[in-house]
Design a protein around this motif. Structure first.
Motif, PDB file in Angstrom:
ATOM      1  N   SER A 188       0.835  -1.212   0.000  1.00  0.00           N
ATOM      2  CA  SER A 188       0.000   0.000   0.000  1.00  0.00           C
ATOM      3  C   SER A 188       0.864   1.254   0.000  1.00  0.00           C
ATOM      4  O   SER A 188       0.513   2.260  -0.627  1.00  0.00           O
ATOM      5  CB  SER A 188      -0.928   0.007   1.219  1.00  0.00           C
ATOM      6  N   ILE A 189       2.002   1.193   0.712  1.00  0.00           N
ATOM      7  CA  ILE A 189       2.937   2.322   0.672  1.00  0.00           C
ATOM      8  C   ILE A 189       3.440   2.522  -0.754  1.00  0.00           C
ATOM      9  O   ILE A 189       3.469   3.643  -1.275  1.00  0.00           O
ATOM     10  CB  ILE A 189       4.127   2.086   1.623  1.00  0.00           C
ATOM     11  N   ALA A 190       3.834   1.420  -1.394  1.00  0.00           N
ATOM     12  CA  ALA A 190       4.333   1.505  -2.767  1.00  0.00           C
ATOM     13  C   ALA A 190       3.270   2.070  -3.703  1.00  0.00           C
ATOM     14  O   ALA A 190       3.567   2.905  -4.572  1.00  0.00           O
ATOM     15  CB  ALA A 190       4.787   0.127  -3.243  1.00  0.00           C
ATOM     16  N   GLU A 191       2.034   1.647  -3.531  1.00  0.00           N
ATOM     17  CA  GLU A 191       0.945   2.151  -4.374  1.00  0.00           C
ATOM     18  C   GLU A 191       0.751   3.657  -4.174  1.00  0.00           C
ATOM     19  O   GLU A 191       0.519   4.399  -5.136  1.00  0.00           O
ATOM     20  CB  GLU A 191      -0.342   1.399  -4.057  1.00  0.00           C
ATOM     21  N   LEU A 192       0.853   4.096  -2.932  1.00  0.00           N
ATOM     22  CA  LEU A 192       0.744   5.529  -2.653  1.00  0.00           C
ATOM     23  C   LEU A 192       1.872   6.300  -3.323  1.00  0.00           C
ATOM     24  O   LEU A 192       1.647   7.351  -3.941  1.00  0.00           O
ATOM     25  CB  LEU A 192       0.768   5.759  -1.134  1.00  0.00           C
ATOM     26  N   LEU A 193       3.081   5.775  -3.228  1.00  0.00           N
ATOM     27  CA  LEU A 193       4.223   6.457  -3.831  1.00  0.00           C
ATOM     28  C   LEU A 193       4.128   6.483  -5.355  1.00  0.00           C
ATOM     29  O   LEU A 193       4.593   7.428  -5.998  1.00  0.00           O
ATOM     30  CB  LEU A 193       5.520   5.786  -3.363  1.00  0.00           C
ATOM     31  N   VAL A 194       3.531   5.448  -5.934  1.00  0.00           N
ATOM     32  CA  VAL A 194       3.291   5.454  -7.379  1.00  0.00           C
ATOM     33  C   VAL A 194       2.343   6.597  -7.746  1.00  0.00           C
ATOM     34  O   VAL A 194       2.574   7.335  -8.714  1.00  0.00           O
ATOM     35  CB  VAL A 194       2.701   4.103  -7.847  1.00  0.00           C
ATOM     36  N   ARG A 195       1.269   6.745  -6.969  1.00  0.00           N
ATOM     37  CA  ARG A 195       0.255   7.773  -7.270  1.00  0.00           C
ATOM     38  C   ARG A 195       0.828   9.186  -7.237  1.00  0.00           C
ATOM     39  O   ARG A 195       0.360  10.056  -7.969  1.00  0.00           O
ATOM     40  CB  ARG A 195      -0.917   7.661  -6.291  1.00  0.00           C
ATOM     41  N   ILE A 196       1.828   9.408  -6.381  1.00  0.00           N
ATOM     42  CA  ILE A 196       2.379  10.760  -6.281  1.00  0.00           C
ATOM     43  C   ILE A 196       3.695  10.898  -7.049  1.00  0.00           C
ATOM     44  O   ILE A 196       4.404  11.889  -6.908  1.00  0.00           O
ATOM     45  CB  ILE A 196       2.575  11.167  -4.808  1.00  0.00           C
ATOM     46  N   ASN A 197       3.993   9.877  -7.874  1.00  0.00           N
ATOM     47  CA  ASN A 197       5.193   9.905  -8.724  1.00  0.00           C
ATOM     48  C   ASN A 197       6.479  10.082  -7.918  1.00  0.00           C
ATOM     49  O   ASN A 197       7.392  10.815  -8.318  1.00  0.00           O
ATOM     50  CB  ASN A 197       5.086  11.030  -9.769  1.00  0.00           C
ATOM     51  N   ALA A 198       6.542   9.430  -6.775  1.00  0.00           N
ATOM     52  CA  ALA A 198       7.726   9.533  -5.926  1.00  0.00           C
ATOM     53  C   ALA A 198       8.883   8.719  -6.494  1.00  0.00           C
ATOM     54  O   ALA A 198       8.692   7.767  -7.256  1.00  0.00           O
ATOM     55  CB  ALA A 198       7.396   9.065  -4.512  1.00  0.00           C
ATOM     56  N   ASN A 199      10.085   9.069  -6.097  1.00  0.00           N
ATOM     57  CA  ASN A 199      11.303   8.391  -6.514  1.00  0.00           C
ATOM     58  C   ASN A 199      11.611   7.290  -5.496  1.00  0.00           C
ATOM     59  O   ASN A 199      12.294   7.517  -4.514  1.00  0.00           O
ATOM     60  CB  ASN A 199      12.447   9.405  -6.583  1.00  0.00           C
ATOM     61  N   TYR A 200      11.067   6.092  -5.718  1.00  0.00           N
ATOM     62  CA  TYR A 200      11.176   5.070  -4.690  1.00  0.00           C
ATOM     63  C   TYR A 200      11.641   3.728  -5.251  1.00  0.00           C
ATOM     64  O   TYR A 200      11.517   3.442  -6.437  1.00  0.00           O
ATOM     65  CB  TYR A 200       9.824   4.878  -3.990  1.00  0.00           C
ATOM     66  N   THR A 201      12.168   2.911  -4.344  1.00  0.00           N
ATOM     67  CA  THR A 201      12.515   1.523  -4.616  1.00  0.00           C
ATOM     68  C   THR A 201      11.758   0.667  -3.611  1.00  0.00           C
ATOM     69  O   THR A 201      11.791   0.950  -2.409  1.00  0.00           O
ATOM     70  CB  THR A 201      14.026   1.287  -4.447  1.00  0.00           C
ATOM     71  N   TYR A 202      11.076  -0.379  -4.080  1.00  0.00           N
ATOM     72  CA  TYR A 202      10.313  -1.256  -3.192  1.00  0.00           C
ATOM     73  C   TYR A 202      10.877  -2.663  -3.252  1.00  0.00           C
ATOM     74  O   TYR A 202      11.066  -3.218  -4.340  1.00  0.00           O
ATOM     75  CB  TYR A 202       8.835  -1.270  -3.582  1.00  0.00           C
ATOM     76  N   ARG A 203      11.127  -3.254  -2.072  1.00  0.00           N
ATOM     77  CA  ARG A 203      11.682  -4.611  -2.031  1.00  0.00           C
ATOM     78  C   ARG A 203      10.994  -5.435  -0.948  1.00  0.00           C
ATOM     79  O   ARG A 203      10.710  -4.928   0.148  1.00  0.00           O
ATOM     80  CB  ARG A 203      13.185  -4.560  -1.760  1.00  0.00           C
ATOM     81  N   GLU A 204      10.741  -6.701  -1.280  1.00  0.00           N
ATOM     82  CA  GLU A 204      10.171  -7.648  -0.322  1.00  0.00           C
ATOM     83  C   GLU A 204      11.200  -8.730  -0.010  1.00  0.00           C
ATOM     84  O   GLU A 204      12.052  -9.055  -0.845  1.00  0.00           O
ATOM     85  CB  GLU A 204       8.903  -8.283  -0.889  1.00  0.00           C
ATOM     86  N   TYR A 205      11.077  -9.291   1.204  1.00  0.00           N
ATOM     87  CA  TYR A 205      12.033 -10.291   1.674  1.00  0.00           C
ATOM     88  C   TYR A 205      11.290 -11.440   2.362  1.00  0.00           C
ATOM     89  O   TYR A 205      10.205 -11.239   2.913  1.00  0.00           O
ATOM     90  CB  TYR A 205      13.010  -9.668   2.680  1.00  0.00           C
ATOM     91  N   ASP A 206      11.894 -12.620   2.362  1.00  0.00           N
ATOM     92  CA  ASP A 206      11.350 -13.751   3.113  1.00  0.00           C
ATOM     93  C   ASP A 206      11.730 -13.579   4.583  1.00  0.00           C
ATOM     94  O   ASP A 206      12.647 -14.236   5.091  1.00  0.00           O
ATOM     95  CB  ASP A 206      11.909 -15.076   2.578  1.00  0.00           C
ATOM     96  N   MET A 207      11.049 -12.657   5.241  1.00  0.00           N
ATOM     97  CA  MET A 207      11.337 -12.395   6.652  1.00  0.00           C
ATOM     98  C   MET A 207      10.054 -11.975   7.353  1.00  0.00           C
ATOM     99  O   MET A 207       9.036 -11.678   6.710  1.00  0.00           O
ATOM    100  CB  MET A 207      12.407 -11.300   6.797  1.00  0.00           C
ATOM    101  N   ALA A 208      10.117 -11.952   8.689  1.00  0.00           N
ATOM    102  CA  ALA A 208       8.966 -11.540   9.494  1.00  0.00           C
ATOM    103  C   ALA A 208       9.051 -10.034   9.756  1.00  0.00           C
ATOM    104  O   ALA A 208       9.472  -9.282   8.879  1.00  0.00           O
ATOM    105  CB  ALA A 208       8.941 -12.343  10.796  1.00  0.00           C
ATOM    106  N   HIS A 209       8.648  -9.596  10.943  1.00  0.00           N
ATOM    107  CA  HIS A 209       8.677  -8.176  11.301  1.00  0.00           C
ATOM    108  C   HIS A 209      10.046  -7.871  11.890  1.00  0.00           C
ATOM    109  O   HIS A 209      10.241  -7.887  13.102  1.00  0.00           O
ATOM    110  CB  HIS A 209       7.569  -7.890  12.318  1.00  0.00           C
ATOM    111  N   GLU A 210      11.002  -7.614  11.011  1.00  0.00           N
ATOM    112  CA  GLU A 210      12.394  -7.546  11.444  1.00  0.00           C
ATOM    113  C   GLU A 210      13.253  -6.852  10.397  1.00  0.00           C
ATOM    114  O   GLU A 210      12.795  -6.515   9.302  1.00  0.00           O
ATOM    115  CB  GLU A 210      12.928  -8.964  11.653  1.00  0.00           C
ATOM    116  N   VAL A 211      14.510  -6.658  10.761  1.00  0.00           N
ATOM    117  CA  VAL A 211      15.532  -6.242   9.808  1.00  0.00           C
ATOM    118  C   VAL A 211      16.440  -7.447   9.623  1.00  0.00           C
ATOM    119  O   VAL A 211      17.066  -7.915  10.579  1.00  0.00           O
ATOM    120  CB  VAL A 211      16.343  -5.041  10.334  1.00  0.00           C
ATOM    121  N   SER A 212      16.498  -7.974   8.421  1.00  0.00           N
ATOM    122  CA  SER A 212      17.316  -9.156   8.148  1.00  0.00           C
ATOM    123  C   SER A 212      18.676  -8.734   7.609  1.00  0.00           C
ATOM    124  O   SER A 212      18.899  -7.570   7.251  1.00  0.00           O
ATOM    125  CB  SER A 212      16.612 -10.061   7.134  1.00  0.00           C
ATOM    126  N   SER A 213      19.591  -9.692   7.530  1.00  0.00           N
ATOM    127  CA  SER A 213      20.914  -9.400   6.967  1.00  0.00           C
ATOM    128  C   SER A 213      20.792  -8.944   5.515  1.00  0.00           C
ATOM    129  O   SER A 213      21.520  -8.059   5.057  1.00  0.00           O
ATOM    130  CB  SER A 213      21.821 -10.623   7.073  1.00  0.00           C
TER     131      SER A 213
END
Length: 207
Positions: A167-192
């Motif tokens: 949903s964040i990515a979709e919002l940034l698309v709508r406002i033509n923001a300069n963004y990079t979106y990435r998904e990971y096989d992880m839970a609610h965390e910061v992985s290596s």
């Protein structure tokens, strides 16, 4: 605001500042633990949220879980956003870039700053966050389009489902923001893996 600070290890002149915003129920020590793995040129400032939460933690705004989902304290959210605006406005008086990075609720605040006051930052990192409707302006600010933004989310996140990141990515698309979106096989965390991507992204943003 209560904070922990690591000055630039390299003594970089006009060192870029990385401002860290922790998640719900945590504190300024949490994300500060990432400092040894981040660019040594950075001046790292990890802030503590203003509202007390359970078990000695802190929150940018209080949240309740109800049958329909989450219900948050809108007043606290807007007040915390104003506090961050004041902090960044003062920091802006110093030379050097400002990059804001938040995890979970901290990512919600970072997105709010990006949408409301893009003039106060030179980059944004949103880790496992979500959109707070009160932070979304009716008319997007054109300055937002020029701010590089990295959005990360875990596909196995049990706290904020991956649909929140999308949903964040979709919002940034709508406002033509300069963004990079990435998904990971992880839970609610910061992985290596996600941390390594943050490092690579920062290298491209830091002047």
């Amino acid at each position: 605001m209560k904070s922990l600070i690591r000055e630039s290890i390299l003594g970089t002149p006009n060192a870029p500042a990385l401002v860290l915003l922790h998640g719900l129920g945590s504190n300024e020590e949490d994300l500060f633990g990432l400092a040894p793995y981040l660019d040594p040129r950075l001046r790292i400032i990890s802030l503590r949220a203003p509202n007390s939460f359970e078990f000695g933690g802190y929150a940018w705004f209080n949240v309740e879980w109800i049958a329909e989902g989450r219900r948050h304290d809108s007043r606290q959210a807007l007040e915390s956003l104003e506090m961050l605006v004041s902090f960044l406005t003062e920091l802006r008086n110093q030379p050097g870039q400002i990059i804001v990075a938040g995890f979970s609720q901290g990512a919600m605040m970072t997105l709010g700053l990006l949408l409301k006051r893009p003039d106060l930052m030179d980059g944004a990192i949103l880790m496992s966050g979500a959109v707070v409707p009160e932070f979304v302006p009716e008319v997007p600010l054109s300055a937002t389009q020029g701010i590089p933004c990295l959005v990360q989310h875990g596909t196995l996140d049990p706290v904020l489902a991956v649909v929140e990141g999308r949903s964040i990515a979709e919002l940034l698309v709508r406002i033509n923001a300069n963004y990079t979106y990435r998904e990971y096989d992880m839970a609610h965390e910061v992985s290596s893996e996600s941390l390594a991507d943050i490092g690579s992204w920062l290298e491209g943003v830091i002047r």
